[in-house]
Motif scaffolding. Structure first.
Motif, mmCIF file in Angstrom:
data_model
loop_
_atom_site.group_PDB
_atom_site.id
_atom_site.type_symbol
_atom_site.label_atom_id
_atom_site.label_comp_id
_atom_site.label_asym_id
_atom_site.label_seq_id
_atom_site.Cartn_x
_atom_site.Cartn_y
_atom_site.Cartn_z
ATOM 1 N N LYS B 36 -3.143 25.772 102.594
ATOM 2 C CA LYS B 36 -1.716 25.632 102.233
ATOM 3 C C LYS B 36 -1.352 26.635 101.164
ATOM 4 O O LYS B 36 -0.295 27.271 101.212
ATOM 5 C CB LYS B 36 -1.451 24.232 101.681
ATOM 6 C CG LYS B 36 -1.004 23.267 102.683
ATOM 7 C CD LYS B 36 -0.253 22.093 102.038
ATOM 8 C CE LYS B 36 -0.013 21.061 103.126
ATOM 9 N NZ LYS B 36 -0.096 19.713 102.714
ATOM 10 N N LEU B 38 -2.733 29.435 100.556
ATOM 11 C CA LEU B 38 -2.727 30.783 101.098
ATOM 12 C C LEU B 38 -1.479 31.027 101.929
ATOM 13 O O LEU B 38 -0.909 32.117 101.894
ATOM 14 C CB LEU B 38 -3.972 31.013 101.953
ATOM 15 C CG LEU B 38 -5.253 31.242 101.171
ATOM 16 C CD1 LEU B 38 -6.440 31.221 102.083
ATOM 17 C CD2 LEU B 38 -5.197 32.549 100.430
ATOM 18 N N ARG B 39 -1.037 30.015 102.676
ATOM 19 C CA ARG B 39 0.144 30.188 103.529
ATOM 20 C C ARG B 39 1.388 30.441 102.711
ATOM 21 O O ARG B 39 2.231 31.244 103.100
ATOM 22 C CB ARG B 39 0.379 28.937 104.371
ATOM 23 C CG ARG B 39 -0.328 28.987 105.664
ATOM 24 C CD ARG B 39 0.053 27.840 106.540
ATOM 25 N NE ARG B 39 -1.123 27.425 107.244
ATOM 26 C CZ ARG B 39 -1.694 26.241 107.156
ATOM 27 N NH1 ARG B 39 -1.167 25.328 106.369
ATOM 28 N NH2 ARG B 39 -2.776 25.964 107.835
ATOM 29 N N SER B 41 1.380 31.677 99.777
ATOM 30 C CA SER B 41 1.016 32.771 98.878
ATOM 31 C C SER B 41 1.043 32.369 97.412
ATOM 32 O O SER B 41 1.475 33.144 96.572
ATOM 33 C CB SER B 41 1.864 34.014 99.118
ATOM 34 O OG SER B 41 3.218 33.703 99.162
ATOM 35 N N GLU B 59 -12.694 31.546 108.577
ATOM 36 C CA GLU B 59 -11.252 31.287 108.665
ATOM 37 C C GLU B 59 -10.574 31.523 107.314
ATOM 38 O O GLU B 59 -9.525 32.163 107.239
ATOM 39 C CB GLU B 59 -11.023 29.854 109.131
ATOM 40 C CG GLU B 59 -9.580 29.603 109.480
ATOM 41 C CD GLU B 59 -9.323 28.201 109.975
ATOM 42 O OE1 GLU B 59 -10.287 27.429 110.107
ATOM 43 O OE2 GLU B 59 -8.158 27.901 110.224
ATOM 44 N N TYR B 62 -10.362 35.170 106.609
ATOM 45 C CA TYR B 62 -9.326 35.835 107.411
ATOM 46 C C TYR B 62 -7.944 35.610 106.808
ATOM 47 O O TYR B 62 -7.164 36.558 106.669
ATOM 48 C CB TYR B 62 -9.380 35.311 108.844
ATOM 49 C CG TYR B 62 -8.633 36.150 109.828
ATOM 50 C CD1 TYR B 62 -7.368 35.803 110.261
ATOM 51 C CD2 TYR B 62 -9.199 37.308 110.336
ATOM 52 C CE1 TYR B 62 -6.686 36.588 111.168
ATOM 53 C CE2 TYR B 62 -8.518 38.088 111.240
ATOM 54 C CZ TYR B 62 -7.263 37.722 111.661
ATOM 55 O OH TYR B 62 -6.590 38.504 112.558
ATOM 56 N N TYR B 63 -7.659 34.369 106.437
ATOM 57 C CA TYR B 63 -6.377 34.081 105.795
ATOM 58 C C TYR B 63 -6.238 34.892 104.509
ATOM 59 O O TYR B 63 -5.177 35.433 104.209
ATOM 60 C CB TYR B 63 -6.277 32.593 105.434
ATOM 61 C CG TYR B 63 -5.679 31.702 106.489
ATOM 62 C CD1 TYR B 63 -6.408 31.298 107.590
ATOM 63 C CD2 TYR B 63 -4.386 31.235 106.359
ATOM 64 C CE1 TYR B 63 -5.870 30.465 108.537
ATOM 65 C CE2 TYR B 63 -3.835 30.382 107.309
ATOM 66 C CZ TYR B 63 -4.588 30.003 108.389
ATOM 67 O OH TYR B 63 -4.044 29.172 109.329
ATOM 68 N N LEU B 66 -5.353 38.446 105.225
ATOM 69 C CA LEU B 66 -3.940 38.620 105.552
ATOM 70 C C LEU B 66 -3.083 38.587 104.308
ATOM 71 O O LEU B 66 -2.056 39.234 104.217
ATOM 72 C CB LEU B 66 -3.475 37.515 106.504
ATOM 73 C CG LEU B 66 -4.008 37.569 107.923
ATOM 74 C CD1 LEU B 66 -3.567 36.350 108.681
ATOM 75 C CD2 LEU B 66 -3.513 38.814 108.611
ATOM 76 N N CYS B 67 -3.545 37.789 103.319
ATOM 77 C CA CYS B 67 -2.791 37.514 102.121
ATOM 78 C C CYS B 67 -3.096 38.509 101.016
ATOM 79 O O CYS B 67 -2.436 38.492 99.984
ATOM 80 C CB CYS B 67 -3.252 36.146 101.625
ATOM 81 S SG CYS B 67 -1.938 35.118 101.167
ATOM 82 N N LYS B 68 -4.140 39.299 101.184
ATOM 83 C CA LYS B 68 -4.663 40.214 100.171
ATOM 84 C C LYS B 68 -5.045 39.463 98.889
ATOM 85 O O LYS B 68 -4.660 39.844 97.790
ATOM 86 C CB LYS B 68 -3.654 41.329 99.864
ATOM 87 C CG LYS B 68 -3.273 42.095 101.115
ATOM 88 C CD LYS B 68 -2.726 43.436 100.753
ATOM 89 C CE LYS B 68 -1.719 43.956 101.733
ATOM 90 N NZ LYS B 68 -2.127 43.932 103.135
ATOM 91 N N VAL B 69 -5.774 38.393 99.055
ATOM 92 C CA VAL B 69 -6.248 37.581 97.933
ATOM 93 C C VAL B 69 -7.763 37.671 97.916
ATOM 94 O O VAL B 69 -8.393 37.753 98.963
ATOM 95 C CB VAL B 69 -5.793 36.121 98.141
ATOM 96 C CG1 VAL B 69 -6.564 35.178 97.281
ATOM 97 C CG2 VAL B 69 -4.326 35.991 97.839
#
Lengths: 135, 112
Positions: B36, B38-39, B41, B59, B62-63, B66-69
């Motif tokens: 959550k 990560l989604r 941000s 997983e 990968y998230y 996408l988030c550059k974290v």
């Protein structure tokens, strides 16, 4: 720290009747709405993928094999798997939340997205999006 | 032998920084809330225990990609990570939302 659930993002639907299908985010509702108090988005996806087209096929057969069947749905973020791919097809004018209210509006919207998806498939771009996910 | 000593020292420093985050910052514990964060941000650093199931680990990575974290693979299992957070339960993954007084975000993301 970068928002990635934005329009034109390709995602995979994880739950429901369309589980395992690829879709593209048309509009995202980060904060939710009154009916859906959670983050969700409007996606347009592929119900039936186009078949593999080979060079030997006649024009009639190619046309038949390139057909795409679409769906439009509001999906919870939790039931989506985002991917690194994007699909820039302009669906904003065609797909909207009020298209989901009545059956005939939904059918009309699905038909229009079907046209857009099919013409994108015929150009040969975004090949990943139009191949079935094997699992 | 020098390498072993070095990892012990950095391991303790991670624990110290994590303790400071627990005291002064904002964080969430657990797989669902990590996704959550990560989604939307909000997450700034993700820490994953070493016995996290590989599918779940991939997983989350990968998230985070996408988030550059940054993702830090903690040198210990979920029991150790729970203890490092000062909790009496196991923690497989956690997300730091606001580090507070700690410098964990500045010093950790270089290492993976």
């Amino acid at each position: 720290m970068v928002k990635f659930l934005k329009p034109n993002k390709a995602v995979i639907v994880l739950q429901g009747r369309y589980a395992g299908r690829k879709a593209v985010i048309v509009k995202s509702f980060e904060e939710g709405s009154r009916d859906r108090p959670y983050g969700h988005c409007l996606v347009a996806g592929i119900k039936k993928y186009p078949s593999k087209v080979i060079r030997k096929d006649s024009a009639k057969k190619t046309a038949k094999k390139s057909r795409v069947k679409c769906f439009i749905k509001l999906v919870n973020y939790q039931h989506l798997m985002p991917t690194r791919y994007t699909l820039d097809v302009d669906l904003k004018d065609v797909v909207s939340v009020d298209a989901l209210q009545t059956k005939d509006k939904k059918v009309a919207a699905c038909k229009a997205t079907k046209q857009r998806f099919e013409e994108r498939f015929k150009t040969g771009k975004n090949r990943w999006f139009f191949t079935k996910l094997r699992f | 032998m020098v390498a072993a000593k070095k990892t012990k020292k950095t391991h303790e420093s991670i624990n110290n920084r994590l303790a400071l985050v627990m005291k002064s910052g904002k964080y969430t514990l657990g797989y669902k809330t990590v996704l959550k964060s990560l989604r939307n941000s909000k997450g700034k650093l993700i820490i994953i225990a070493n016995n996290c199931p590989p599918l779940r680990k991939s997983e989350i990575e990968y998230y985070a990609m996408l988030c550059k974290v940054g993702v830090h693979h903690y040198n210990g299992n979920n029991v150790d990570l729970g203890t490092a957070c000062g909790k009496y339960f196991r923690v497989c993954c956690l997300s730091i939302i606001d580090p507070g007084d700690s410098d964990i975000i500045k010093s950790m993301p270089g290492d993976h």
